[in-house]
Design a protein around this motif. Structure first.
Motif, PDB file in Angstrom:
ATOM      1  N   SER A  71      49.085  54.666  47.952  1.00  0.00           N
ATOM      2  CA  SER A  71      50.264  55.434  47.561  1.00  0.00           C
ATOM      3  C   SER A  71      49.980  56.282  46.329  1.00  0.00           C
ATOM      4  O   SER A  71      50.348  57.465  46.282  1.00  0.00           O
ATOM      5  CB  SER A  71      51.435  54.486  47.289  1.00  0.00           C
ATOM      6  OG  SER A  71      52.577  55.201  46.870  1.00  0.00           O
ATOM      7  N   LYS A  72      49.318  55.697  45.344  1.00  0.00           N
ATOM      8  CA  LYS A  72      49.040  56.413  44.100  1.00  0.00           C
ATOM      9  C   LYS A  72      48.065  57.562  44.312  1.00  0.00           C
ATOM     10  O   LYS A  72      48.301  58.694  43.856  1.00  0.00           O
ATOM     11  CB  LYS A  72      48.488  55.441  43.055  1.00  0.00           C
ATOM     12  CG  LYS A  72      48.191  56.089  41.716  1.00  0.00           C
ATOM     13  CD  LYS A  72      47.692  55.038  40.718  1.00  0.00           C
ATOM     14  CE  LYS A  72      47.390  55.681  39.362  1.00  0.00           C
ATOM     15  NZ  LYS A  72      46.917  54.664  38.375  1.00  0.00           N
ATOM     16  N   LYS A  73      46.962  57.295  44.997  1.00  0.00           N
ATOM     17  CA  LYS A  73      45.914  58.306  45.157  1.00  0.00           C
ATOM     18  C   LYS A  73      46.377  59.466  46.028  1.00  0.00           C
ATOM     19  O   LYS A  73      46.071  60.643  45.727  1.00  0.00           O
ATOM     20  CB  LYS A  73      44.659  57.667  45.756  1.00  0.00           C
ATOM     21  CG  LYS A  73      43.498  58.642  45.926  1.00  0.00           C
ATOM     22  CD  LYS A  73      42.243  57.940  46.415  1.00  0.00           C
ATOM     23  CE  LYS A  73      41.099  58.937  46.584  1.00  0.00           C
ATOM     24  NZ  LYS A  73      39.859  58.253  47.054  1.00  0.00           N
ATOM     25  N   HIS A  74      47.110  59.162  47.099  1.00  0.00           N
ATOM     26  CA  HIS A  74      47.480  60.200  48.063  1.00  0.00           C
ATOM     27  C   HIS A  74      48.963  60.561  47.997  1.00  0.00           C
ATOM     28  O   HIS A  74      49.438  61.332  48.834  1.00  0.00           O
ATOM     29  CB  HIS A  74      47.110  59.742  49.476  1.00  0.00           C
ATOM     30  CG  HIS A  74      45.647  59.510  49.665  1.00  0.00           C
ATOM     31  ND1 HIS A  74      44.741  60.540  49.822  1.00  0.00           N
ATOM     32  CD2 HIS A  74      44.911  58.361  49.704  1.00  0.00           C
ATOM     33  CE1 HIS A  74      43.521  60.054  49.967  1.00  0.00           C
ATOM     34  NE2 HIS A  74      43.588  58.731  49.898  1.00  0.00           N
ATOM     35  N   GLN A  75      49.655  60.026  46.978  1.00  0.00           N
ATOM     36  CA  GLN A  75      51.086  60.311  46.777  1.00  0.00           C
ATOM     37  C   GLN A  75      51.893  60.075  48.061  1.00  0.00           C
ATOM     38  O   GLN A  75      52.692  60.913  48.496  1.00  0.00           O
ATOM     39  CB  GLN A  75      51.274  61.743  46.272  1.00  0.00           C
ATOM     40  CG  GLN A  75      50.783  61.961  44.846  1.00  0.00           C
ATOM     41  CD  GLN A  75      51.613  61.110  43.851  1.00  0.00           C
ATOM     42  OE1 GLN A  75      52.770  61.401  43.579  1.00  0.00           O
ATOM     43  NE2 GLN A  75      51.002  60.062  43.308  1.00  0.00           N
ATOM     44  N   LEU A  76      51.686  58.899  48.628  1.00  0.00           N
ATOM     45  CA  LEU A  76      52.336  58.543  49.877  1.00  0.00           C
ATOM     46  C   LEU A  76      53.613  57.747  49.625  1.00  0.00           C
ATOM     47  O   LEU A  76      53.580  56.728  48.926  1.00  0.00           O
ATOM     48  CB  LEU A  76      51.393  57.703  50.747  1.00  0.00           C
ATOM     49  CG  LEU A  76      50.138  58.401  51.260  1.00  0.00           C
ATOM     50  CD1 LEU A  76      49.271  57.416  52.020  1.00  0.00           C
ATOM     51  CD2 LEU A  76      50.513  59.581  52.151  1.00  0.00           C
ATOM     52  N   LEU A  90      54.094  44.287  43.964  1.00  0.00           N
ATOM     53  CA  LEU A  90      53.534  45.628  43.987  1.00  0.00           C
ATOM     54  C   LEU A  90      54.211  46.536  42.969  1.00  0.00           C
ATOM     55  O   LEU A  90      55.371  46.339  42.602  1.00  0.00           O
ATOM     56  CB  LEU A  90      53.682  46.239  45.377  1.00  0.00           C
ATOM     57  CG  LEU A  90      52.962  45.542  46.531  1.00  0.00           C
ATOM     58  CD1 LEU A  90      53.283  46.230  47.843  1.00  0.00           C
ATOM     59  CD2 LEU A  90      51.453  45.513  46.300  1.00  0.00           C
ATOM     60  N   SER A  91      53.461  47.547  42.561  1.00  0.00           N
ATOM     61  CA  SER A  91      53.992  48.577  41.670  1.00  0.00           C
ATOM     62  C   SER A  91      53.722  49.932  42.306  1.00  0.00           C
ATOM     63  O   SER A  91      52.566  50.313  42.527  1.00  0.00           O
ATOM     64  CB  SER A  91      53.314  48.498  40.296  1.00  0.00           C
ATOM     65  OG  SER A  91      53.766  49.544  39.461  1.00  0.00           O
ATOM     66  N   VAL A  92      54.801  50.638  42.637  1.00  0.00           N
ATOM     67  CA  VAL A  92      54.713  51.956  43.258  1.00  0.00           C
ATOM     68  C   VAL A  92      55.616  52.907  42.487  1.00  0.00           C
ATOM     69  O   VAL A  92      56.691  52.515  42.020  1.00  0.00           O
ATOM     70  CB  VAL A  92      55.137  51.897  44.745  1.00  0.00           C
ATOM     71  CG1 VAL A  92      55.252  53.286  45.349  1.00  0.00           C
ATOM     72  CG2 VAL A  92      54.136  51.069  45.545  1.00  0.00           C
ATOM     73  N   ASP A  93      55.178  54.136  42.326  1.00  0.00           N
ATOM     74  CA  ASP A  93      55.997  55.159  41.673  1.00  0.00           C
ATOM     75  C   ASP A  93      57.396  55.147  42.269  1.00  0.00           C
ATOM     76  O   ASP A  93      57.569  55.200  43.496  1.00  0.00           O
ATOM     77  CB  ASP A  93      55.343  56.530  41.888  1.00  0.00           C
ATOM     78  CG  ASP A  93      56.018  57.652  41.099  1.00  0.00           C
ATOM     79  OD1 ASP A  93      57.256  57.603  40.935  1.00  0.00           O
ATOM     80  OD2 ASP A  93      55.315  58.573  40.680  1.00  0.00           O
TER      81      ASP A  93
END
Length: 280
Positions: A71-76, A90-93
């Motif tokens: 998610s972080k690397k590919h802004q998914l 988990l930690s997601v934007d």
């Protein structure tokens, strides 16, 4: 427009499934590391830029290990039920975190993702049917039994990733402790080879072109056992056993979709109660 799909990995070590209409793609679960997911997609000739979202079925580690980095690397965006999310670390934007609800249909640039509940020992487990241009691909793994929701979406599908987790004889005669055997074979555990065959045999429709048998146990199953059990009943359906060590080939369904016909045999009631069980 054709629909493409592949298993990037399937088993208790890691699960990740790819579905695309050739323009937009989604990943169902992300149990592989980001690097390994990228490698396997590259080997299949797939472009990570086409992936627009990750859908999470439940919080068990073999389904979420690669979520944060992917998610972080590919802004998914990460689509997950709120209860499932609250049972992860988990930690997601926050801008990339999306919560879905039971029976919600998420629209993503030509793909429709239907989120439907299932029976498994997790906080709020889901399976998914991904659709494009009338073609439906379902990911139905980690289920204790084939509840009404599972059977309904199985019959609507042109391709299904269906769990075939364990051989009942191997599990019974194996060295797992009794409580673990009961968990695996219970209504909130996993689907056996025999149960999966029952679903296929009694609820298949002529439009089912691909059956990818998934999430095989390392200790209580063997790919050759599954293949030998299903192939005599395959008929016009291409039956594949997904690997726990490598990606499958990239499959494709092209052409005009068929209307949903009746089952090839008269339906039989599943042995177990059709009610969706309360989850924990």
């Amino acid at each position: 427009m054709p629909v493409y799909f592949a298993s990037l990995n399937s088993g208790s070590n890691a699960n990740c499934y790819y579905v695309s209409n050739g323009v937009t793609a989604v990943l169902v679960d992300a149990g592989l590391s980001c690097r390994e997911t990228e490698k396997r997609m590259q080997r299949l000739g797939l472009d990570m830029k086409q992936v627009k979202a990750i859908f999470i079925s439940h919080e068990h580690s073999d389904h979420i290990t690669g979520v944060e980095m992917l998610s972080k690397k590919h802004q998914l965006p990460v689509y997950v039920s709120e209860k499932t999310w609250n049972n992860t670390n988990l930690s997601v934007d926050v801008q990339l975190l999306k919560h879905f609800r039971k029976d919600e249909q998420v629209l993503l640039d030509g793909l429709q993702v239907k989120c439907f509940s299932k029976s498994h020992d997790a906080a709020d487990p889901y399976s998914f049917m991904i659709s494009s241009n009338g073609i439906n691909v379902s990911v139905i793994t980690d289920i204790g039994y084939a509840c009404k929701q599972v059977l309904t979406h199985f019959q609507k599908s042109h391709a299904v990733f269906l769990e075939s987790n364990y051989c009942e004889t191997m599990l019974a005669n194996g060295d797992y402790p009794y409580h673990l055997k009961r968990r695996i074979s219970g209504d909130e555990g996993h689907l056996s080879n025999e149960q999966a065959l029952d679903v296929f045999f009694n609820y298949r429709t002529p439009q089912l072109s691909h059956l990818i048998l998934s999430h095989l146990s390392k200790n209580n199953n063997k790919p050759e056992v599954v293949d030998a059990l299903f192939q005599p009943h395959a008929g016009t359906t291409k039956v594949i056993v997904a690997s726990r060590y490598e990606e499958s080939e990239l499959f494709c369904i092209d052409g005009a979709p068929l209307s949903v016909p009746t089952a090839t045999r008269k339906k039989q009631k599943p042995v177990k109660d059709q009610r969706q069980l309360s989850l924990f």
